[in-house]
Design a protein around this motif. Structure first.
Motif, PDB file in Angstrom:
ATOM      1  N   GLU A   1     -20.034  27.236  13.785  1.00 44.19           N
ATOM      2  CA  GLU A   1     -20.246  28.463  14.724  1.00 44.19           C
ATOM      3  C   GLU A   1     -20.077  28.125  16.050  1.00 44.19           C
ATOM      4  N   ARG A   2     -20.972  26.900  16.590  1.00 42.11           N
ATOM      5  CA  ARG A   2     -20.791  26.010  17.406  1.00 42.11           C
ATOM      6  C   ARG A   2     -19.863  25.472  17.528  1.00 42.11           C
ATOM      7  N   ASP A   3     -18.929  24.768  16.589  1.00 39.90           N
ATOM      8  CA  ASP A   3     -17.761  23.515  16.929  1.00 39.90           C
ATOM      9  C   ASP A   3     -16.477  24.209  16.902  1.00 39.90           C
ATOM     10  N   SER A   4     -16.519  24.484  17.802  1.00 36.80           N
ATOM     11  CA  SER A   4     -14.534  25.447  17.594  1.00 36.80           C
ATOM     12  C   SER A   4     -13.624  23.774  17.893  1.00 36.80           C
ATOM     13  N   VAL A   5     -12.378  24.266  17.984  1.00 37.59           N
ATOM     14  CA  VAL A   5     -11.345  23.335  17.303  1.00 37.59           C
ATOM     15  C   VAL A   5     -11.059  22.372  18.850  1.00 37.59           C
ATOM     16  N   GLU A   6     -11.500  23.682  20.134  1.00 37.65           N
ATOM     17  CA  GLU A   6     -11.209  22.532  21.347  1.00 37.65           C
ATOM     18  C   GLU A   6     -11.941  21.295  21.412  1.00 37.65           C
ATOM     19  N   LYS A   7     -13.978  22.146  21.100  1.00 42.93           N
ATOM     20  CA  LYS A   7     -14.778  21.114  21.248  1.00 42.93           C
ATOM     21  C   LYS A   7     -14.936  20.306  20.613  1.00 42.93           C
ATOM     22  N   LEU A   8     -14.815  20.281  19.477  1.00 43.13           N
ATOM     23  CA  LEU A   8     -14.752  19.011  18.413  1.00 43.13           C
ATOM     24  C   LEU A   8     -13.443  18.092  18.640  1.00 43.13           C
ATOM     25  N   LYS A   9     -12.048  18.568  19.137  1.00 47.95           N
ATOM     26  CA  LYS A   9     -11.526  17.775  19.270  1.00 47.95           C
ATOM     27  C   LYS A   9     -11.829  16.723  21.144  1.00 47.95           C
ATOM     28  N   ASN A  10     -12.381  17.219  21.860  1.00 48.14           N
ATOM     29  CA  ASN A  10     -13.248  16.830  22.697  1.00 48.14           C
ATOM     30  C   ASN A  10     -14.315  16.094  22.559  1.00 48.14           C
ATOM     31  N   TYR A  11     -15.185  16.309  21.592  1.00 52.14           N
ATOM     32  CA  TYR A  11     -15.964  15.102  21.076  1.00 52.14           C
ATOM     33  C   TYR A  11     -14.829  14.521  20.545  1.00 52.14           C
ATOM     34  N   THR A  12     -14.478  14.108  19.553  1.00 54.18           N
ATOM     35  CA  THR A  12     -13.448  12.579  18.890  1.00 54.18           C
ATOM     36  C   THR A  12     -13.129  12.230  19.909  1.00 54.18           C
ATOM     37  N   ALA A  13     -12.304  12.494  20.595  1.00 55.36           N
ATOM     38  CA  ALA A  13     -11.764  11.569  21.894  1.00 55.36           C
ATOM     39  C   ALA A  13     -11.991  10.698  22.707  1.00 55.36           C
ATOM     40  N   ILE A  14     -13.626  11.034  22.378  1.00 50.74           N
ATOM     41  CA  ILE A  14     -14.421   9.996  22.924  1.00 50.74           C
ATOM     42  C   ILE A  14     -14.728   8.867  22.274  1.00 50.74           C
ATOM     43  N   PHE A  15     -14.350   8.686  21.590  1.00 48.87           N
ATOM     44  CA  PHE A  15     -14.635   8.043  20.529  1.00 48.87           C
ATOM     45  C   PHE A  15     -13.690   7.110  20.130  1.00 48.87           C
ATOM     46  N   GLY A  16     -11.966   7.616  19.664  1.00 48.19           N
ATOM     47  CA  GLY A  16     -11.178   7.179  20.011  1.00 48.19           C
ATOM     48  C   GLY A  16      -9.948   7.569  18.841  1.00 48.19           C
ATOM     49  N   ASP A  17      -9.154   7.305  18.683  1.00 47.36           N
ATOM     50  CA  ASP A  17      -7.825   7.847  17.922  1.00 47.36           C
ATOM     51  C   ASP A  17      -7.760   8.198  16.534  1.00 47.36           C
ATOM     52  N   ALA A  18      -8.798   6.897  15.881  1.00 48.09           N
ATOM     53  CA  ALA A  18      -9.231   7.153  14.583  1.00 48.09           C
ATOM     54  C   ALA A  18      -9.944   8.028  14.243  1.00 48.09           C
ATOM     55  N   PHE A  19     -10.363   8.947  15.727  1.00 48.27           N
ATOM     56  CA  PHE A  19     -11.367   9.959  14.513  1.00 48.27           C
ATOM     57  C   PHE A  19     -11.056  11.633  15.027  1.00 48.27           C
TER      58      PHE A  19
END
Lengths: 276, 193
Positions: free
Chosen positions: B101-119
């Motif tokens: 509901e809250r986690d859009s594709v963009e939100k997920l992309k921005n979130y995982t970018a914090i942790f690295g390419d493997a995420f």
């Protein structure tokens, strides 16, 4: 969620549904036969007790409650309270032996089974129904499935989860059958043993319940690993679970004690009247 | 005697998994089904487990608004991946949202970018996610929504680790130490499976 969602099984089990339907059918048929041969037989309370027991097993094993029991410690403890204490006791009081009368004629009779099956089964039955072994097994199983490592594996593996629940139910039947089954009508012989058995199982359950309730660290991390059905603090979940193990479970044993006493008193009254 | 027999059976079942190779984390080989899913990745592409064959895959069920468990676990995994013996690009961390509901594709992309390419962030319908979590014996649930539209989410804190053939191998929990995760991850990557 609508009502249907609550009634839908979380994990559909053919074996479970078949056992449930067959048990209900055999009992109903046996009861009808009794009514046919003895018009005045009063079986309402017995039947009510049996059906409530049977339906409560279904409710905790094959509905949304089963899902909650897998992902919430206190619901799991409630599920075991029903499977191990409440439902088997109600069904034994409801005359589970009536099911035998409802068996179809082609159903193999125990007496004609080959000795290789009969002999070890009877020996095993006699061992686990020994008045010293039975209470030990009754409490031991509760403790066993609550050993953290074993509890972890049972909640993670579906097979072990089934083994756990079936073993609790089976042991519940065996224990309550031994204490309040039809073999004992309230005679002096066996009275003290039953009283002692009921007393013996209360204390370890209370200790366990108190331990779970009063411990200030999380004992079962499997619910953190697997997630909980709704957001609740792990310690609160554990405290609720502890209370369910502590109070209603030991109250059920006290109820068992009262029922043993009542059967003994009724027997004395009956014998007394006869003597008068 | 019965009790002893049952303890023996259970211990045998437990040890049966651990016998092949000792692991520091919980060995879930054979206990949990292989990885299978059909979800949407953070770039909006439909993906299945086949897209990640050949990688050692760590799966975590979380949500981007998670205040504690998710960021802690992701940072822990990110730090571990920097220490992995061989090329860390052999490992993928799939962050599967339990709050679509809250986690859009963009939100997920921005979130995982914090942790690295493997995420990689993955999402799907709530029913699809529920079906997937059920297969891995985990769940999630939602608390009441407050005036600002926020709500709590209960979810699994586990990291399921699958080998290159998508077979379930290890389970790391919140109490697993980084050393143990690194040790087992190295062994798994180097074992060739």
């Amino acid at each position: 969620m609508n009502l249907l969602d609550y009634l839908k099984p979380w994990d559909f089990s053919v074996i479970f549904v078949l056992s449930f339907l067959l048990l209900g059918w055999f009992y109903t048929k046996g009861l009808a036969d009794i009514k046919k041969s003895q018009r005045n037989a009063k079986t309402y309370w017995q039947a009510l007790s049996f059906y409530i027991g049977l339906i409560s097993i279904y409710a905790v094993s094959h509905t949304y409650l089963d899902y909650l029991a897998q992902y919430m410690f206190w619901v799991h403890r409630f599920q075991h309270l029903v499977l191990h204490h409440l439902a088997p006791l109600l069904m034994v009081l409801g005359g589970i032996e009536i099911c035998a009368k409802g068996l179809p004629t082609w159903w193999p009779k125990w007496t004609i089974l080959p000795l290789v099956i009969k002999w070890p089964s009877e020996r095993l039955y006699r061992l686990i129904q020994h008045p010293i072994v039975a209470p030990f097994l009754f409490v031991g199983l509760i403790y066993l499935w609550l050993i953290p490592d074993i509890h972890f594996a049972a909640m993670l593996s579906q097979t072990l989860y089934y083994v756990m629940n079936w073993s609790m139910l089976l042991d519940g039947f065996l224990f309550w059958w031994l204490v309040l089954g039809p073999d004992w009508h309230g005679e002096a012989k066996g009275f003290k043993t039953r009283i002692i058995m009921m007393l013996v199982v209360v204390i370890p359950q209370q200790l366990l319940g108190a331990y779970l309730t009063l411990t200030d660290s999380v004992i079962y991390d499997v619910y953190d690993v697997c997630g909980r059905a709704w957001p609740i603090s792990p310690l609160v979940d554990q405290i609720y679970g502890g209370i369910v193990t502590w109070i209603p479970a030991s109250m059920m044993s006290v109820l068992g004690l009262v029922l043993v006493l009542r059967r003994r008193l009724n027997f004395q009254k009956r014998v007394g009247y006869k003597n008068d | 005697m019965i009790k002893r027999f049952m303890v023996l059976c259970i211990l045998l079942t437990l040890f049966a998994c651990a016998k092949t190779e000792p692991t520091r984390l919980t060995n879930i080989t054979g206990l949990i089904p292989d990885l299978t899913f059909e979800l949407t990745d953070e770039n909006g592409n439909k993906v299945t487990e086949k897209n990640y064959l050949g990688y050692t895959v760590a799966v975590f069920f979380g949500f981007t608004s998670c205040p504690e468990i998710c960021p802690t676990t992701m940072h822990q995994l990110s730090a571990i991946l920097k220490k992995v013996d061989t090329n860390a690009s052999k490992v993928k961390v799939l962050f599967i949202s339990v709050d679509p509901e809250r986690d859009s594709v963009e939100k997920l992309k921005n979130y995982t970018a914090i942790f690295g390419d493997a995420f990689i962030g993955l999402r799907g319908d709530e029913t699809d996610i529920k079906e997937m979590t059920k297969r891995y014996r985990v769940t999630f649930g939602y608390g009441d929504t407050d005036d600002e539209g926020n709500y709590e989410v209960s979810h699994s804190g586990a990291v399921f680790i699958f080998d290159k053939k998508a077979k379930a191998r290890l389970l790391a929990t919140q109490s697993s130490s980084s050393e143990d995760i690194l040790f087992d991850l190295n062994n798994l990557i180097n074992s060739g499976s």
